[in-house]
Structure formats: C-alpha cells, structure tokens
Design a protein around this motif. Structure first.
Motif, mmCIF file in Angstrom:
data_model
loop_
_atom_site.group_PDB
_atom_site.id
_atom_site.type_symbol
_atom_site.label_atom_id
_atom_site.label_comp_id
_atom_site.label_asym_id
_atom_site.label_seq_id
_atom_site.Cartn_x
_atom_site.Cartn_y
_atom_site.Cartn_z
ATOM 1 N N VAL A 1 40.941 35.192 45.124
ATOM 2 C CA VAL A 1 40.140 35.636 43.999
ATOM 3 C C VAL A 1 38.667 35.339 44.249
ATOM 4 C CG1 VAL A 1 39.731 35.307 41.547
ATOM 5 C CG2 VAL A 1 42.050 35.370 42.408
ATOM 6 N N GLY A 2 38.355 34.175 44.792
ATOM 7 C CA GLY A 2 36.965 33.809 45.071
ATOM 8 C C GLY A 2 36.340 34.701 46.128
ATOM 9 N N ASN A 3 37.135 35.075 47.134
ATOM 10 C CA ASN A 3 36.614 35.950 48.184
ATOM 11 C C ASN A 3 36.269 37.329 47.634
ATOM 12 O OD1 ASN A 3 36.907 33.970 50.140
ATOM 13 N ND2 ASN A 3 38.965 34.631 50.680
ATOM 14 N N VAL A 4 37.145 37.856 46.801
ATOM 15 C CA VAL A 4 36.907 39.172 46.212
ATOM 16 C C VAL A 4 35.701 39.119 45.284
ATOM 17 C CG1 VAL A 4 37.882 40.976 44.748
ATOM 18 C CG2 VAL A 4 39.309 39.849 46.451
ATOM 19 N N THR A 5 35.573 38.049 44.529
ATOM 20 C CA THR A 5 34.433 37.897 43.627
ATOM 21 C C THR A 5 33.123 37.865 44.401
ATOM 22 O OG1 THR A 5 35.826 36.659 42.090
ATOM 23 C CG2 THR A 5 33.454 36.463 41.799
ATOM 24 N N ALA A 6 33.107 37.167 45.528
ATOM 25 C CA ALA A 6 31.896 37.106 46.353
ATOM 26 C C ALA A 6 31.556 38.480 46.923
ATOM 27 C CB ALA A 6 32.088 36.095 47.483
ATOM 28 N N ALA A 7 32.560 39.207 47.367
ATOM 29 C CA ALA A 7 32.330 40.550 47.904
ATOM 30 C C ALA A 7 31.829 41.497 46.814
ATOM 31 C CB ALA A 7 33.611 41.088 48.536
ATOM 32 N N LEU A 8 32.404 41.393 45.622
ATOM 33 C CA LEU A 8 31.954 42.240 44.514
ATOM 34 C C LEU A 8 30.527 41.908 44.094
ATOM 35 C CD1 LEU A 8 35.177 42.371 42.309
ATOM 36 C CD2 LEU A 8 34.222 44.201 43.715
ATOM 37 N N ALA A 9 30.156 40.653 44.217
ATOM 38 C CA ALA A 9 28.784 40.266 43.877
ATOM 39 C C ALA A 9 27.780 40.948 44.806
ATOM 40 C CB ALA A 9 28.629 38.752 43.941
ATOM 41 N N ARG A 84 38.788 45.028 45.456
ATOM 42 C CA ARG A 84 39.058 44.831 44.035
ATOM 43 C C ARG A 84 40.434 45.381 43.660
ATOM 44 N NH1 ARG A 84 39.130 47.322 39.361
ATOM 45 N NH2 ARG A 84 38.440 49.314 40.196
ATOM 46 N N ARG A 85 40.719 46.589 44.117
ATOM 47 C CA ARG A 85 42.008 47.198 43.782
ATOM 48 C C ARG A 85 43.170 46.490 44.482
ATOM 49 N NH1 ARG A 85 41.528 53.368 42.261
ATOM 50 N NH2 ARG A 85 39.487 53.307 41.267
ATOM 51 N N GLY A 86 42.949 46.045 45.716
ATOM 52 C CA GLY A 86 43.973 45.260 46.404
ATOM 53 C C GLY A 86 44.235 43.945 45.701
ATOM 54 N N ASN A 87 43.181 43.328 45.199
ATOM 55 C CA ASN A 87 43.320 42.081 44.449
ATOM 56 C C ASN A 87 44.129 42.303 43.168
ATOM 57 O OD1 ASN A 87 42.723 39.272 44.104
ATOM 58 N ND2 ASN A 87 41.234 39.860 42.545
ATOM 59 N N ASP A 88 43.895 43.435 42.497
ATOM 60 C CA ASP A 88 44.672 43.757 41.301
ATOM 61 C C ASP A 88 46.158 43.905 41.635
ATOM 62 O OD1 ASP A 88 42.363 43.748 39.796
ATOM 63 O OD2 ASP A 88 42.150 45.938 39.764
#
Length: 96
Positions: A1-9, A84-88
């Motif tokens: 989750v943290g990795n995806v959040t950093a990428a989305l940022a 993001r979609r993979g994380n979902d």
C-alpha cells in the motif's frame, strides 16, 4: 500500500500538466532559482525522490524521454493507474 501511495503521489504531481490545457508548475531549487514548465520530464528530473517505488516511475519517465523524447507524463500516469488498479485487486483478494 505504501509503495502504491508513493507512486501515485509522483503521478499526481505531473498529472495536471498533461495535454494542451495542462497547468504550468513553478519549481524552486535550493538556491531560489525559479523554473516554470509544464514538461513532465523536466518536472520529474527536478524532484528529489527517495522512495524506491516512486523512483521507478521517475526512472521510467527518464527512459521514455531518452528513447522517444516525448510521452513522459503519459507513461507515469498509465503506470501509476496500473499500480492503483492492481492494488485494488490485491485488496479484494484477487491475484492481479
């Protein structure tokens, strides 16, 4: 989750500069020099990214710029949306 959040940022930083009506970004460096641009490659090169996942997106944009010379913002947005979609899917218990 943290990795995806950093990428989305990282993607959110350049997302608003995409397209013909994209917004300009005002970048100020350590010594106070100001640069105004809407070029995704320039924006990403100016960032000091330390998070490994976010760094992958910056490196991806740099490679896109070296190989093609255009499309850096699009590549970052597409890659972040895939993450993001993979994380979902992972959150729902589905293997991506």
């Amino acid at each position: 989750v943290g990795n995806v959040t950093a990428a989305l940022a990282v993607a959110n930083i350049v997302k608003t500069s995409l397209g013909p009506v994209g917004l300009d970004k005002m970048l100020v460096d350590d010594i106070g020099d100001v640069l105004i641009t809407n070029d995704g490659a320039t924006i990403l090169k100016s960032l000091e990214v330390e998070h490994p996942a976010a760094r992958v997106l910056v490196d991806l944009a740099n490679l896109q710029d070296q190989e093609v010379g255009d499309g850096t913002t699009s590549v970052v947005i597409i890659a972040s949306e895939l993450l993001r979609r993979g994380n979902d899917l992972v959150k729902n218990g589905i293997h991506p």
